[in-house]
Design an enzyme around this catalytic site. Structure first.
Site, PDB file in Angstrom:
ATOM      1  N   LEU A 127      -1.895  26.453  15.080  1.00 35.14           N
ATOM      2  CA  LEU A 127      -3.257  26.950  15.288  1.00 35.14           C
ATOM      3  C   LEU A 127      -3.574  27.905  14.137  1.00 35.14           C
ATOM      4  CD1 LEU A 127      -5.035  26.557  17.924  1.00 35.14           C
ATOM      5  CD2 LEU A 127      -4.288  28.842  18.587  1.00 35.14           C
ATOM      6  N   HIS A 128      -4.610  27.640  13.370  1.00 33.42           N
ATOM      7  CA  HIS A 128      -4.933  28.605  12.311  1.00 33.42           C
ATOM      8  C   HIS A 128      -6.411  28.639  11.915  1.00 33.42           C
ATOM      9  CE1 HIS A 128      -4.595  25.001   9.753  1.00 33.42           C
ATOM     10  NE2 HIS A 128      -5.316  25.654   8.880  1.00 33.42           N
ATOM     11  N   ARG A 129      -7.244  27.799  12.562  1.00 30.40           N
ATOM     12  CA  ARG A 129      -8.661  27.797  12.173  1.00 30.40           C
ATOM     13  C   ARG A 129      -9.318  29.107  12.575  1.00 30.40           C
ATOM     14  NH1 ARG A 129      -9.028  24.273   8.441  1.00 30.40           N
ATOM     15  NH2 ARG A 129      -7.553  22.677   8.994  1.00 30.40           N
TER      16      ARG A 129
ATOM     17  N   ASP B 119      -4.888  22.483  15.416  1.00 35.22           N
ATOM     18  CA  ASP B 119      -6.219  22.440  14.810  1.00 35.22           C
ATOM     19  C   ASP B 119      -6.105  22.181  13.310  1.00 35.22           C
ATOM     20  OD1 ASP B 119      -5.373  24.911  13.887  1.00 35.22           O
ATOM     21  OD2 ASP B 119      -6.887  26.079  14.964  1.00 35.22           O
TER      22      ASP B 119
END
Ligand code: UD1
Ligand code: UDP
Length: 348
Positions: free
Chosen positions: A195-197, A272
């Site tokens: 997850l990094h957006r 993501d």
């Protein structure tokens, strides 16, 4: 022909590997590699060069982190200096990060030809910084190397001349299929999470909601979570780290081979990421994409499900994955030969 290839962030390293290999096979190409320094931690950068045997960059711009404007401007200014000195025939950029657009812009203003690998991808969400980078890079590129006929159609619709567009396939498939690795046989049931957006991790309420859903999934299966530096920073800022279930095993970013093995052995991946959607489908691991749109539309219905942060949709997708009910197909042109097609087109 003198070609400067540009990399800056983690996904770029995976994509450039086969392209540089294809260039190295051709005596008529003088290949120079520039690293913008957008990603700089050893686990986000050096590790990939070592593991994938990517040549050490000839030049590092050391641009580092910053706001979009600052980072883009720094790269633009520093890369222009490189171009004025090196006078390449062509600048090759990959993907959709700030380094991609900044270096394309510098080249275009100096009348240097631009080749964009992974052109034509669109999520149609202009709130994502990557979408702006994609649209603008494509508009000023001379060679648009697209993964499939679908992107050619998109670019034609945006007024790009047909003779600039080359359907070459997906360079990430070249890297993945070229990897020498042992098949992973594991009896463990686990999921992988990345997850990094900014949309998911920079907004406290949304990140909290993501943690709540992930904890629910973790009641059924362990989840291995190699966490991006942005995500680690935000978990701390929002005091969410302690809220993660003990079944969510948060670890540092892992190297490419470890990541591929983790995904290969998993029952599903929640992500993501852009690149991981494509890789999961190649590895036939069900991908549950925690976004509302994707640019990897060819994977939808074939291993990849868009769920956003909708708990019901995520649970349904996880259950389908655990029950082995997910269908896959081989995507045309994702055959490990994309970089060769790119090198051939550039030599014509
Ligand atoms: C960037 C790309 C994104 C891509 C992602 C891949 C843009 C606009 N975004 O997002 O498309 O999916 O890379 O991973 O180009 N940081 C470190 N160490 C590093 C690098 C970053 O600690 O080596 C931290 C810094 O606090 C930095 C933050 O992560 O401010 C974000 O880094 P940045 O490169 O700006 O964006 P990403 O979120 O990594
Ligand atoms: N990746 C990796 N280790 C990790 C997370 C990702 O090697 O801990 C690889 C992944 O396999 C893919 C690429 O990095 O090849 C994707 O990068 P990321 O998700 O950071 O960026 P995006 O593709 O979303 O732009």
């Amino acid at each position: 022909m003198k070609i400067i290839s540009v990399v800056g962030a983690r996904p770029n390293f995976i994509k450039i590997k086969p392209v540089l290999d294809a260039f190295a096979k051709r005596k008529s190409i003088k290949s120079i590699l520039v690293h913008t320094g957008q990603h700089y931690d050893a686990l986000m950068s050096r590790k990939f060069f070592k593991e994938l045997n990517i040549p050490k960059p000839d030049i590092n711009l050391d641009a580092g982190s910053g706001t979009h404007g600052k980072q883009t401007a720094k790269i633009l200014e520093k890369f222009e200096r490189v171009l004025l000195k090196e006078k390449p025939d062509c600048v090759l950029v990959v993907g959709d990060v700030n380094s991609t657009f900044a270096c394309s812009l510098a080249a275009s203003k100096l009348g240097i030809k631009i080749a964009h690998v992974e052109a034509g991808k669109r999520s149609y969400n202009r709130a994502m910084p990557e979408e702006i980078n994609r649209v603008l890079t494509d508009q000023i590129s001379d060679y648009l190397f697209v993964p499939s006929a679908a992107e050619k159609k998109i670019l034609r619709g945006e007024g790009i001349a047909a003779n600039k567009i080359h359907v070459v396939g997906n360079v990430m498939a070249d890297t993945l299929l070229g990897l020498k690795r042992k098949a992973v046989k594991t009896k463990d049931t686990y999921g992988v999470l990345t997850l990094h957006r900014p949309h998911n991790v920079d907004d406290k309420a949304r990140f909290k909601q993501a943690v709540k859903i992930i904890n629910t999934i973790a009641r059924k299966t362990d989840i291995i979570f190699p966490a991006h530096p942005r995500t680690v920073k935000q978990l701390k800022a929002f005091k969410l780290k302690a809220k993660l279930s003990k079944n969510v095993k948060m670890i540092e970013p892992v190297g490419y081979k470890t990541m591929v093995n983790l995904v290969d052995g998993a029952q599903f991946i929640l992500t993501d990421s852009g690149g991981l959607q494509a890789e999961a489908v190649i590895l036939k691991t069900p991908c549950i994409t925690l976004r509302d749109q994707t640019e990897w539309t060819e994977t939808l219905g074939w291993g990849n499900t868009l769920t956003g942060l909708n708990e019901r949709k995520i649970k349904t997708a996880v259950n389908k994955a655990l029950a082995g009910q997910v269908k896959f197909k081989t995507i045309p042109y994702w055959d490990g030969k994309s970089a060769e097609r790119i090198a051939r087109a550039l030599m014509k």
